[in-house]
Each structure stands twice: as structure tokens, then as C-alpha cells.
Design an enzyme around this catalytic site. Structure first.
Site, short mmCIF file in Angstrom:
data_model
loop_
_atom_site.label_atom_id
_atom_site.label_comp_id
_atom_site.label_asym_id
_atom_site.label_seq_id
_atom_site.Cartn_x
_atom_site.Cartn_y
_atom_site.Cartn_z
N ASP A 1 -1.28 6.16 -5.38
CA ASP A 1 -2.30 7.17 -5.68
C ASP A 1 -1.78 8.17 -6.71
O ASP A 1 -0.64 8.62 -6.61
CB ASP A 1 -2.64 7.93 -4.39
CG ASP A 1 -2.90 6.97 -3.23
OD1 ASP A 1 -3.98 6.39 -3.19
OD2 ASP A 1 -1.98 6.79 -2.40
N HIS B 1 -0.46 10.85 -2.24
CA HIS B 1 -1.77 10.53 -1.67
C HIS B 1 -2.61 11.77 -1.36
O HIS B 1 -3.73 11.92 -1.84
CB HIS B 1 -1.62 9.69 -0.40
CG HIS B 1 -2.93 9.39 0.25
ND1 HIS B 1 -3.50 10.21 1.21
CD2 HIS B 1 -3.80 8.38 0.06
CE1 HIS B 1 -4.66 9.70 1.58
NE2 HIS B 1 -4.87 8.59 0.90
N HIS C 1 0.82 -1.21 0.00
CA HIS C 1 0.00 0.00 0.00
C HIS C 1 0.86 1.26 0.00
O HIS C 1 1.62 1.50 0.93
CB HIS C 1 -0.88 -0.04 1.25
CG HIS C 1 -1.79 1.12 1.41
ND1 HIS C 1 -1.71 1.99 2.47
CD2 HIS C 1 -2.82 1.55 0.64
CE1 HIS C 1 -2.66 2.91 2.35
NE2 HIS C 1 -3.34 2.68 1.26
N GLU D 1 -4.63 3.96 -8.01
CA GLU D 1 -5.80 4.65 -7.47
C GLU D 1 -5.81 6.09 -7.98
O GLU D 1 -4.87 6.85 -7.71
CB GLU D 1 -5.81 4.62 -5.94
CG GLU D 1 -7.08 5.28 -5.42
CD GLU D 1 -7.15 5.45 -3.92
OE1 GLU D 1 -6.38 4.83 -3.17
OE2 GLU D 1 -8.00 6.27 -3.51
N GLU E 1 0.13 -0.81 -4.71
CA GLU E 1 -0.91 0.20 -4.89
C GLU E 1 -0.28 1.57 -4.69
O GLU E 1 0.64 1.72 -3.88
CB GLU E 1 -2.02 0.00 -3.84
CG GLU E 1 -3.20 0.96 -3.97
CD GLU E 1 -3.16 2.21 -3.10
OE1 GLU E 1 -4.10 2.99 -3.17
OE2 GLU E 1 -2.15 2.45 -2.38
#
Ligand code: G3P
Ligand code: MG
Length: 235
Positions: A35, A48, A6, A107, A33
Site C-alpha cells: 500500500d 497500510h 499481501h 495499491e 502487494e
């Protein structure tokens, strides 16, 4: 169960930096993952928060900052001195880090005043880099996922963050039942997993940073967990 690093191996290096992604690769993570947002001048960058304040030496909104301004900032020293000099990376730089057998969960973040079609630029870059087979696109913004689903062969994970009454019905009704349902760890139980699997959807859960919850999710059939510690379930 899939272990998804993450924001990279963000328990061991500053989140969403090349250092965190390289660490995830070194630790043997098979999935990652991160962002993505767009700078003022249209560059896709990996960070993020909508604001620069927490994880960089800068201040203000990512979408109101140019890439030239952004690349002067330090995105590592807030975490520790060891990582001073890490930058807010471009999406293209980050995508270059991963070996071809890794799954990449991108994301897409859209701030309140963001009206640009960030998702289409993300898609185009992934396509140009020939990484479509490796990528899963996700977002809390389901309108942006809908736009991506017009494109054939794309994999989409729908992010939700509340204990919705009928999440699967919602997905089916809106044509969002594509690949996975990515639910907050607070709202997952066996029934949730069964209902998703019955419709052919995988369940991924964020963010799982304790072994106890990780093992529980594995026991009820959760397909993957987003964790800051890619070695969470190692003995
Ligand atoms: O994609 C899973 C997870 O990253 C969603 O929440 O706030 O950590 O981006 P957040
Ligand atoms: Mg995220």
C-alpha cells in the site's frame, strides 16, 4: 493460481517493511502487494493505515507527517523485537527489492482529506524505474484508477469490497474493465469468476489466509489470492 504476498510476507514479518518484502522474495513468491501513501512533504511511502499508530512507534496521520519525521519511527517492533529498527520504507526502496520476474501490485491509498494526485506520482516513479511491465496499479478509489487509465499500456486492478449487484456492468460502463477485478474473499463464488472471465478480466481475491479457502478459490478458477502466507498452499 497466482499467490500474491499481501503487504509482503506479512504473516512472517511486519507488514509493508523491507523485511516482509525480502522474506516474500526468499520464500519464492512470484507476486507481491503493498500500500502506498504520500507524506506531508510529498514522499511516497509504503504503509497500510492512514494513521501511524498501529504499526509504528509514531502517532497521527501519514499525510500530516514529513518524511524526516517518519524515518525516525520504528515500524517493526510492534510485530516483534526481532524486527526492531525496520522503517516505513520509501516506495523507491521497496521497488528495488524485487527481481525482474516478480509482479508488483501497488495499491494506492487515499485518506479522506488527501487531495493530491498521488496516483500520478506513483506512476511517474514506476516509469522512471522502468518497472511498468511488472506493475499492476490498484485502488479502492476508482477515480484515481480512471486517471491512470488515460495512460496507454498501464495495467489496473479495480478493488471492490462488497457484493455488488452487477460489478462487471459497472466496470464496463465506467471504462474500468482493464486487467483485473480484486474482490473481497467474502463475496466470491463461481458465478462471479465466470462473469469476470467472460469479459476478459482476471479475478484476484483478498485476503485469503486459510488453505481451505485458497483451495476452493483455485477450484473455481480464481486467478490469484492475496495472502499473508506465501506458502499457504504448499504441501
Ligand atoms: O489489494 C488487496 C488488499 O490489500 C486490499 O485491502 O485493506 O489489505 O489494503 P487492504
Ligand atoms: Mg492493500
Amino acid at each position: 493460481m497466482e499467490i500474491i504476498a499481501h503487504r509482503g510476507a506479512s504473516g512472517y514479518a511486519p507488514e509493508n517493511t523491507v523485511a516482509a518484502f525480502k522474506k516474500a522474495v526468499c520464500m519464492g513468491a512470484k507476486s507481491v502487494e503493498f500500500d502506498v501513501q504520500m507524506t506531508k512533504d510529498g514522499q511516497l511511502v509504503v504503509i497500510h493505515d492512514y494513521s501511524l499508530d498501529r504499526t509504528t512507534t509514531g502517532a497521527g496521520m501519514v499525510m500530516e507527517t514529513t518524511y524526516d519525521e517518519l524515518k525516525e519511527l520504528d515500524a517493526g517492533s510492534w510485530y516483534s523485537r526481532e524486527f526492531a529498527g525496520e522503517k516505513v520504507p520509501l516506495l523507491s526502496e521497496v521497488l528495488s527489492v524485487f527481481p525482474s520476474d516478480m509482479t508488483i501490485n501497488i495499491e494506492i491509498k487515499k485518506a479522506t482529506l488527501e487531495t493530491r494526485q498521488v496516483e500520478l506520482d506513483v506512476y511517474q516513479l514506476v516509469k522512471d524505474m522502468h518497472l511498468l511491465d511488472q506493475v499492476i496499479f490498484s485502488s479502492f478509489d476508482h477515480h484515481c484508477l480512471k486517471k491512470l487509465l488515460n495512460i496507454e499500456g498501464i495495467r489496473v486492478g479495480v478493488l471492490i469490497s462488497s457484493a455488488m449487484i452487477e460489478p462487471i456492468t459497472y466496470l464496463m460502463k465506467n471504462g474500468l474493465n482493464n486487467y483485473s477485478l480484486n474482490q473481497n474473499a467474502d463475496f466470491i463464488d463461481e458465478t462471479f469468476v465466470k462473469n469476470a472471465h467472460a469479459k476478459g478480466l482476471k479475478v484476484f481475491s483478498y485476503t485469503v489466509n486459510t488453505k481451505k479457502i485458497g483451495q476452493y478459490f483455485e477450484s473455481i478458477g480464481v486467478d490469484g489470492i492475496f495472502t499473508n502466507y506465501p506458502d499457504l498452499l504448499n504441501d
